[in-house]
Design an enzyme around this catalytic site. Structure first.
Site, PDB file in Angstrom:
ATOM      1  N   SER A  39       0.843  -1.202   0.000  1.00  0.00           N
ATOM      2  CA  SER A  39       0.000   0.000   0.000  1.00  0.00           C
ATOM      3  C   SER A  39       0.877   1.250   0.000  1.00  0.00           C
ATOM      4  O   SER A  39       2.001   1.226   0.481  1.00  0.00           O
ATOM      5  CB  SER A  39      -0.884   0.004   1.240  1.00  0.00           C
ATOM      6  OG  SER A  39      -1.680  -1.152   1.256  1.00  0.00           O
ATOM      7  N   ALA A  97       7.852   1.738   1.851  1.00  0.00           N
ATOM      8  CA  ALA A  97       8.308   1.931   3.240  1.00  0.00           C
ATOM      9  C   ALA A  97       8.437   3.422   3.522  1.00  0.00           C
ATOM     10  O   ALA A  97       8.611   4.231   2.599  1.00  0.00           O
ATOM     11  CB  ALA A  97       9.648   1.239   3.467  1.00  0.00           C
ATOM     12  N   GLU A 118      -0.188  -5.379   5.812  1.00  0.00           N
ATOM     13  CA  GLU A 118       1.071  -5.450   5.054  1.00  0.00           C
ATOM     14  C   GLU A 118       2.009  -6.475   5.687  1.00  0.00           C
ATOM     15  O   GLU A 118       2.639  -7.267   4.986  1.00  0.00           O
ATOM     16  CB  GLU A 118       1.758  -4.078   5.031  1.00  0.00           C
ATOM     17  CG  GLU A 118       1.043  -3.068   4.160  1.00  0.00           C
ATOM     18  CD  GLU A 118       1.718  -1.711   4.160  1.00  0.00           C
ATOM     19  OE1 GLU A 118       1.642  -1.034   3.134  1.00  0.00           O
ATOM     20  OE2 GLU A 118       2.295  -1.311   5.183  1.00  0.00           O
TER      21      GLU A 118
HETATM   22  O1  LIG Z   1       0.747   2.264   5.623  1.00  0.00           O
HETATM   23  C1  LIG Z   1       1.371   2.526   4.602  1.00  0.00           C
HETATM   24  C2  LIG Z   1       2.496   1.762   4.083  1.00  0.00           C
HETATM   25  O2  LIG Z   1       3.299   1.160   5.049  1.00  0.00           O
HETATM   26  C3  LIG Z   1       3.304   2.415   2.989  1.00  0.00           C
HETATM   27  O3  LIG Z   1       3.982   1.377   2.341  1.00  0.00           O
HETATM   28  C4  LIG Z   1       4.328   3.427   3.452  1.00  0.00           C
HETATM   29  O4  LIG Z   1       3.682   4.409   4.222  1.00  0.00           O
HETATM   30  C5  LIG Z   1       5.061   4.087   2.274  1.00  0.00           C
HETATM   31  O5  LIG Z   1       4.156   4.794   1.496  1.00  0.00           O
HETATM   32  P1  LIG Z   1       4.599   5.695   0.276  1.00  0.00           P
HETATM   33  O6  LIG Z   1       5.050   4.798  -0.805  1.00  0.00           O
HETATM   34  O7  LIG Z   1       3.353   6.469  -0.078  1.00  0.00           O
HETATM   35  O8  LIG Z   1       5.680   6.616   0.765  1.00  0.00           O
END
Ligand SMILES: O=C[C@H](O)[C@H](O)[C@H](O)COP(=O)(O)O
Length: 239
Positions: A39, A97, A118
């Site tokens: 996600s 992440a 996740e």
């Molecule tokens: O809860 C969200 C997840 O752990 C995401 O993988 C993490 O926040 C990274 O998200 P983004 O790719 O939007 O920086």
């Protein structure tokens, strides 16, 4: 004006780096695989690209979503989805992440509140691959990003007290366009915690022993991290 232009170009560079990492991860996906779909904004790019690959190459691939968001995005992009109890194995999970510690590859995840599902999908997968832009890589985990805990709403006051007793700095994550706290896909709240993260493996286990905590956002079982840069990707493996 000049300031505005700079920040727009920084966003564009970050988006490009996310795209570079997502495209590289696509090379790991083979016909017949069951793929854990992480996600967040970086994984969203991966899901869109995977949808295109499935259509163009007429592949038989199933996705296991880790959130409401990744589920609807997968459906929209033509990726057939299965739930955990409909598959024997998850061949690979690709996820984003919030922070990646360069040497250990330990992570903080859950900036979007999705870390419980996740962790289930990523840890049960045969291979767990992380895709990030270069801003996510740090020397020491936890200096700028708090660790999110998913917590049963009825237990929040005791969980807060327990965290304070352990010298941590907790705060309930509040919603932005709703009064009150952020509510996760599982109907729980999130407590973000700044704490000493010198021993991430130990903390990952210990935090889950606090009654009321469903799951924490420390991830220590990563196989590979793909970091997107302007003109290349960097593959981080455990040292
Ligand atoms: O809860 C969200 C997840 O752990 C995401 O993988 C993490 O926040 C990274 O998200 P983004 O790719 O939007 O920086």
């Amino acid at each position: 004006m000049a300031k505005g232009r700079r920040s727009k170009s920084k966003t564009t560079n970050t988006e490009h780096e996310k795209y570079m990492a997502a495209r590289e991860a696509l090379n790991l996906i083979k016909d017949g695989m069951i793929v854990g779909l992480g996600s967040g904004t970086t994984t969203n790019i991966f899901i869109e690209e995977l949808g295109k690959k499935i259509t163009e190459e007429e592949l038989s691939i199933f996705g296991v979503p880790t959130s409401f968001e990744s589920r609807i995005l997968a459906i929209k992009n033509g990726i057939p989805i299965v739930s955990l109890d409909q598959c024997d194995v998850i061949d690979i999970a690709v996820d984003g992440a919030d922070e990646v510690e360069r040497k250990s590859l330990n992570l903080i995840k859950g900036g979007g509140g999705c870390h419980t599902m996740e962790k289930i999908v990523d840890y049960y997968a045969e291979e767990f691959v992380v895709i990030v832009d270069s801003s996510k890589v740090v020397d020491m985990l936890g200096n700028k990003t708090p660790v999110p805990l998913e917590v049963l709403p009825s237990a929040y006051s005791f969980v807060l007290k327990e965290l304070l007793r352990r010298d941590a700095a907790p705060s309930i994550r509040m919603a932005e366009r709703k009064r009150g706290p952020v509510i996760t896909d599982n109907g729980n709240i999130i407590i973000d915690v700044f704490m000493d993260l010198k021993e991430p493996e130990k903390m990952e286990m210990e935090l889950n022993t606090i009654p009321g905590v469903v799951e924490n956002g420390i991830f220590t079982k990563v196989n590979k991290v793909i970091v997107g840069h302007k003109n290349k990707v960097e593959i981080l493996q455990k040292e």
